[in-house]
Design a protein around this motif. Structure first.
Motif, mmCIF file in Angstrom:
data_model
loop_
_atom_site.group_PDB
_atom_site.id
_atom_site.type_symbol
_atom_site.label_atom_id
_atom_site.label_comp_id
_atom_site.label_asym_id
_atom_site.label_seq_id
_atom_site.Cartn_x
_atom_site.Cartn_y
_atom_site.Cartn_z
ATOM 1 N N GLU B 79 60.439 -27.681 6.766
ATOM 2 C CA GLU B 79 59.125 -27.062 6.984
ATOM 3 C C GLU B 79 59.051 -25.828 6.110
ATOM 4 N N ARG B 80 57.862 -25.271 5.919
ATOM 5 C CA ARG B 80 57.702 -24.113 5.040
ATOM 6 C C ARG B 80 56.802 -23.053 5.673
ATOM 7 N N SER B 81 57.044 -22.777 6.958
ATOM 8 C CA SER B 81 56.191 -21.790 7.640
ATOM 9 C C SER B 81 56.380 -20.394 7.059
ATOM 10 N N PHE B 84 54.005 -20.101 4.275
ATOM 11 C CA PHE B 84 52.660 -19.915 4.835
ATOM 12 C C PHE B 84 52.447 -18.454 5.250
ATOM 13 N N GLU B 85 53.428 -17.895 5.926
ATOM 14 C CA GLU B 85 53.314 -16.496 6.365
ATOM 15 C C GLU B 85 53.156 -15.556 5.184
ATOM 16 N N MET B 88 49.658 -15.844 3.814
ATOM 17 C CA MET B 88 48.662 -15.186 4.664
ATOM 18 C C MET B 88 48.731 -13.663 4.490
ATOM 19 N N LYS B 119 57.258 -39.007 14.356
ATOM 20 C CA LYS B 119 56.714 -37.935 15.198
ATOM 21 C C LYS B 119 55.329 -37.516 14.688
ATOM 22 N N GLU B 123 51.551 -37.960 16.359
ATOM 23 C CA GLU B 123 50.555 -36.890 16.540
ATOM 24 C C GLU B 123 49.188 -37.293 16.002
ATOM 25 N N SER B 279 44.548 -23.741 5.144
ATOM 26 C CA SER B 279 45.931 -23.275 5.180
ATOM 27 C C SER B 279 46.334 -22.473 3.957
ATOM 28 N N PRO B 305 53.868 -30.304 4.339
ATOM 29 C CA PRO B 305 54.474 -29.084 4.891
ATOM 30 C C PRO B 305 54.132 -27.809 4.129
ATOM 31 N N GLY B 306 53.449 -27.942 2.993
ATOM 32 C CA GLY B 306 53.208 -26.747 2.195
ATOM 33 C C GLY B 306 51.824 -26.173 2.371
ATOM 34 N N TYR B 309 49.570 -28.392 7.027
ATOM 35 C CA TYR B 309 50.382 -29.084 8.029
ATOM 36 C C TYR B 309 49.471 -29.404 9.221
ATOM 37 N N VAL B 310 48.539 -30.308 8.971
ATOM 38 C CA VAL B 310 47.475 -30.629 9.918
ATOM 39 C C VAL B 310 47.609 -32.094 10.332
ATOM 40 N N THR B 311 47.576 -32.344 11.642
ATOM 41 C CA THR B 311 47.617 -33.724 12.124
ATOM 42 C C THR B 311 46.412 -34.032 13.011
#
Lengths: 387, 387
Positions: B79-81, B84-85, B88, B119, B123, B279, B305-306, B309-311
């Motif tokens: 993941e690449r949160s 993202f942070e 932002m 998974k 979702e 995002s 993931p970049g 990250y929307v499902t």
């Protein structure tokens, strides 16, 4: 009293600056937490976790305090999706639609309202809300408002009397008479169930003098005060909130530098409601301005059928990050500890010894996923302390 | 073959203009629908509902075709949160982060990738997606891309080979060599499982000549073509898509009037991905410009993931209405029939005799609630036709 220990918490947010990394988020990586039915007993590194009657392995997920949704209008009948569609096609929102919900709510039976409210509070709960505030304001008669605060009291202790939502049609030629009713007999009929009083203090609703009259009466009657302030225009509602030591001024879409300075020097929280700007296609206020001025910010859903039919605090957090300039941490704090401060509660919105055992386990390794994965069903489990 | 009848449908959206109100949405109020395991057999007014082996009372809820998510990057590890942070907090996105996901995906076992993909597809399904497209593109080696299209094939028939996602580090000094590999041996290794080929044709990725080379080879190998076009800058990718009769050009954040005219005269769909603008805090393209030019528009999640990250297709619809100028009906159509057109499928994205029995029952009286109630868990039930 049986105890539980949550083990293998990937990232624990306590909102207690004496814990973990000593930041405002009080964050502990590889953590554990011990709870009983009522409160948190211990938090710390997983390696030092004490024994408990039951062990819950959260498999490296992030754990955060339950969300505190400090601004909802949950008790109503009907819906207004046609109004939403019209607005999205270009007609401006002037707040006039509330009276439609008043008409449908007045017609609804207590059982119908109970069922509708319970469904919405269940949705909030599914999304991780462990404390919610609920306002009246959709009957605007003495008996009707008393009925609504009673129904609200069935789902929460944080009940707000909002007789001053709009002037009902039957008082169209007698605003003053309606304000007197709200500040007098209607208030009196609601004080036994309500903890708070609120006024929609805005262009097209109630002005500052009317709001002051209602809220000072409410304070004399022993209620705490809060207000809808400057959603549609700057009419001076924020400084009124500070003047009255309101627990919270809500919306604050229009805010001056003087307002920010006054708020920063007060204990009044600014509650931002990005669902309303989203659903009315209005410009978002900058949360950064509030934070940089030292104001305590809360985030809430504003769940209502006209301007923010939102029951997901996860979405509220994501919008605050995308649109209001908050970091994911600031938004999480505002949706938990900020909401607690907006309700003047110290027992919720944090996870440290003595706080209530209101806990959300996220289906994610970091709480930043609440903003990083907008719309995803990230609440894996919600633990709620016994009443 | 057993049959089922859905009774008491408050609002049925068929996307078939020969039905109901004869609009593009082919809407029938107070409707019923008969299905077998595979397809829709009958739709019409509830009062005329024929008998069936089983009756499902949907209690006046709205029913819509299952969502068609025609653009996802579902097979990846990590993941690449943190990225993202950082974004932002103000750092611009330049697309460079894909190589991080390539590194983690290469290291992951097939079982790990299978579990992560399953998974995420679960979702999507929970949110009402009944058909999804899945791209490769996170290994960028011959064996690796073949592995990813194989894993994608386990969850969908709509598999896309995206070897031309970015140039991997080991080809940093030999772009041309990498493009030759993609258009040659790597493509060949993927044609048995893939149905489509895609190229990230954009600033910092592949240019129009490179994309043309890869996509014409893919077409010769029997694959359909689609492309990531002009997300970051207008480099001419949309007109390339029209030139190649691509099923879809995706993103289209930057679009000229000439592009719109060319698209409007073609059968190439413009697939808009508002999760990516959300995002990455980028300006949204106006869907209105596309619709007014007669272009067929699809909406998809771009789950990756970049940058998205929307499902939740519900959130995608709500964003398209709030930010791109679509009406709730146009957005619903784009997320169902539009997605089907972007996959050149006529059996999905509609509910009329002969279409697949892919049906979503909403927990709402009108489908407009998908935009009116952003973030709410509105998918009450999803019926999926047997394979």
């Amino acid at each position: 009293m049986s105890t539980r220990v949550l083990r293998h918490i990937g990232e624990l947010t306590t909102n207690d600056p004496t814990q973990g990394d000593q930041s405002a988020m009080g964050r502990i990586l590889n953590a554990a937490m011990v709870l009983d039915e009522h409160e948190v007993l211990w938090t710390g590194p997983d390696a030092k976790a004490p024994a408990a009657d039951e062990m819950i392995d959260v498999a490296h997920c992030a754990v955060v305090p339950g969300f505190v949704d400090s601004h909802t209008h949950l008790v109503f009948a009907g819906e207004r999706s046609d109004e939403f569609e019209a607005r999205m096609a270009g007609r401006p929102y002037d707040g006039g639609g509330i009276l439609r919900t008043v008409a449908s709510t007045r017609k609804a039976s207590a059982e119908q309202l109970r069922e509708a409210t319970s469904k919405r509070s269940h949705e909030l709960r599914l999304g991780g809300v462990t404390t919610l505030e609920v306002k009246s304001g959709y009957e605007l008669t003495l008996d009707g408002e008393a009925r609504l605060v009673g129904l609200a009291r069935e789902v929460t202790a944080e009940v707000t009397f909002l007789g001053a939502h709009v002037v009902p049609e039957e008082f169209g030629h007698d605003r003053e008479g309606y304000v007197q009713l709200v500040a007098g007999a209607m208030l009196e009929a609601c004080t036994s169930e309500a903890k708070w009083a609120d006024v929609f203090c805005d262009r097209g609703a109630f002005d500052v003098d009317e709001a002051r009259l209602v809220l000072t009466s409410a304070r004399r009657a022993g209620l705490g005060v809060r207000l809808h302030a400057n959603q549609l225009a700057d009419i001076g509602a924020i400084s009124l909130g500070v003047e009255l030591d309101a627990a919270s001024v809500d919306h604050c879409t229009h805010v001056s530098d003087a307002d920010l300075e006054a708020l920063g020097a007060s204990r009044t929280v600014a509650t931002l409601l990005p669902g309303a700007e989203f659903s009315t296609r209005s410009p978002y206020p900058s949360a950064r301005r509030f934070l940089d001025a030292g104001v305590c910010v809360a985030l809430a859903s504003d769940c209502n059928p006209g301007t923010s039919y939102v029951t997901s605090m996860g979405l509220v957090i994501a919008l605050a990050v995308r649109e209001m300039g908050m970091t994911p941490d600031e938004a999480l704090y505002a949706a938990t500890r900020g909401g607690a401060m907006a309700l003047r509660r110290d027992d919720i919105g944090r996870l440290s010894p003595g706080s209530r055992a209101d806990v959300v386990v996220l289906d994610a390794p970091r709480s930043a996923h609440l903003a990083y994965r907008p719309g995803a069903p990230l609440v894996r489990e919600t633990l709620l302390s016994a009443p």
